[in-house]
Design a protein around this motif. Sequence first.
Motif, PDB file in Angstrom:
ATOM      1  N   VAL A 288       3.156  -6.737   1.285  1.00  0.00           N
ATOM      2  CA  VAL A 288       3.691  -6.242  -0.370  1.00  0.00           C
ATOM      3  C   VAL A 288       4.806  -6.901  -0.750  1.00  0.00           C
ATOM      4  O   VAL A 288       5.262  -7.648  -0.258  1.00  0.00           O
ATOM      5  CB  VAL A 288       4.375  -4.854   0.476  1.00  0.00           C
ATOM      6  N   ALA A 289       4.441  -7.257  -2.129  1.00  0.00           N
ATOM      7  CA  ALA A 289       5.029  -7.251  -3.131  1.00  0.00           C
ATOM      8  C   ALA A 289       5.807  -6.736  -3.879  1.00  0.00           C
ATOM      9  O   ALA A 289       5.590  -5.235  -4.192  1.00  0.00           O
ATOM     10  CB  ALA A 289       4.792  -8.011  -3.496  1.00  0.00           C
ATOM     11  N   ALA A 290       7.095  -6.788  -2.967  1.00  0.00           N
ATOM     12  CA  ALA A 290       8.030  -6.071  -4.430  1.00  0.00           C
ATOM     13  C   ALA A 290       7.613  -5.891  -5.816  1.00  0.00           C
ATOM     14  O   ALA A 290       7.478  -6.576  -6.667  1.00  0.00           O
ATOM     15  CB  ALA A 290       9.904  -6.190  -4.059  1.00  0.00           C
ATOM     16  N   GLN A 291       7.735  -4.538  -5.973  1.00  0.00           N
ATOM     17  CA  GLN A 291       7.735  -4.126  -7.743  1.00  0.00           C
ATOM     18  C   GLN A 291       8.940  -3.490  -7.781  1.00  0.00           C
ATOM     19  O   GLN A 291       9.227  -2.119  -7.356  1.00  0.00           O
ATOM     20  CB  GLN A 291       6.823  -2.518  -8.120  1.00  0.00           C
ATOM     21  N   TRP A 292       9.520  -3.424  -9.139  1.00  0.00           N
ATOM     22  CA  TRP A 292      11.021  -2.499  -9.149  1.00  0.00           C
ATOM     23  C   TRP A 292      10.374  -1.049  -9.789  1.00  0.00           C
ATOM     24  O   TRP A 292       9.136  -0.475 -10.952  1.00  0.00           O
ATOM     25  CB  TRP A 292      11.431  -3.204 -11.017  1.00  0.00           C
TER      26      TRP A 292
END
Length: 619
Positions: free
Chosen positions: A532-536
């Motif tokens: 998982v890559a963080a998304q605002w």
Amino acid sequence: MDFKYVPSTCPYCGNGCGVNLVVKDGKFVGISPWHRNPVNEGKVCIRGNKSYEFVNNPDRLVSPLIKKGDKFEEASWEDAYKEIANAFKAVKGDAIGVVASARNSNEDSFVLKNFAANVLKTANIDYCGRRCNADAVKGLADAFGNGATTNSLADLGEAKAILIIGSNPLEENPLAGRRIILAKLNGAKIIVADARTTATARLADLHITCNPGTGVALVNGIITAIVKAGKEDKDYIAKHTKDFEKAKAAAASCTPDAVAKAAGISADVVTKAAEIFAAAQPAAVVTSAGAGSGDLIRALANLQMVTGNVGKAGSGVNLLRGKSNAQGAADVGAVPGEGGLTVPAMIDAAAAGKIKALYVVGENIASAGAHVSDALSKLDFLVVQDLFMTETAAKANVVLPSASFAERDGTVTNAERRVQRIRKAIEPVGSAKPDWQIISEIAKAMGHEKDFAFKDAEAIFAEIAKIVPAYAGITYAKLEKPEAIQWPAAGGVFGTAILYTDKFATKDGKAAFAAVEYKAGEAAGGEFPLAVAAQWPMGTLSTKTESIMREWPEPKVHINVEDAKGLGILNGAAVKVTCKAGSVEMVADVTKDIKKGVVSMPVSMGVAAVKIEKSAGGN
């Protein structure tokens, strides 16, 4: 017709963009550029430009509410204060928690801190944004002496190279992103480390598609390559730092080949990044408090010390912030006292029955997940003070209506330490009040009138300037100009645009290297095969802004086309995203703009790996 412009500060991200509120016949109707403000020079992103929409949203809370049974009933302020005072008096200090907000003004947080300490007698006060800021702030403080960004946003335009990691400025902090564009136009080389091909990554001269959670390995790899090539700034290291050899040894295992294996990239990319960064003077680092762990921040500080990129324009560690007053809330003390609990610890304590009452000012903590909502349900008493009936407010015993940023006076401190004014432009809706005033009136209802007899926000700020050393000498009068003042205030005259031009804020005046070792985190695989890559995520203000919701009506999970094909998922399909903590349904955005094996979703999920499957009834 009555028409006026009221200069103020955008209530969204930590850039602190200057805006003019357009007021017609007593109503906030739009935003006009404030060209003299040095942060954004009149440019505003969609959030700031449409901020009048949430202020005027018909869902605003307009009067106090007291829960009777399962329903809320409108109440007078007097009755609400009486209800709160009686409940708080019945609970011992260590059984009460207070949650501040990184969106509230310095004055609000200062009064709330004093209310917690002197009225409730509790050390359990924290601001919600600090859970993603604390490690990053501590990392900077341990390295340089101050837990704050070293430079001004405008400095980015002078950099000859910029490394961006753990941040997507063009979309998350757009006016900081503008400075990066200006730097590129001036010839700067841009290096972006991100598994996604974001708007920021498209700007890059070198886009490093490293796996999520491998930032420390990458930065250590760049440091190791620079040192191996003999490109470290030996003179700067000797004169201005200490413990270099420890940091060098800790980073040594991150050879280009080792980094390539951990991050899923080519070894040549690590070497190339090191060559670009070492050759540039000055060079800057841009990251974000929310995405930056303490280890990553210390590694980035190490990189800047290795290359002598601290204490001058176009350099430093530039820590972008997600909320407008994340810096100021910490500055004025909205943090746990000795033995006090952080927000996550308060939630755990509430779940265990140790925290009996909670006072939440300006935060929707229930949106963090079912575990928070369940913990709030176990409280004996919950007070929520906000603009809207949020998920957290719905669980409260008493709900109090706050005035918006356009309906009050105060100050906020942006990511570059610039203390700026917010100015009252219109009257509050209904009987809403500024948060500091509500807190003061609750204190008075509990028998503490003398210590909370503030005439106005300016009187509170005068107290802040006496108590907080970095704010000494700052007054409202000296904040009238759009340039305002960056702390430390140098007697309140000019402020400090760049920290550490002479020496560091440590006891011996030297910056401290840290022995930062890369520790692999939870890896994707097995039941949860996708990293998982963080998304605002969007919060309360954005979801109450019609123009923003038209553009981004729902959260999405971005998934690589090959991963989607293997799972039989079509673009726009409803999918079920599952991690160890539970499941959530989202819409799939099938794209080539993310690395295979990685997905991107709102950061509030707070997970490292997931599995995705078609939702029941979905495509």
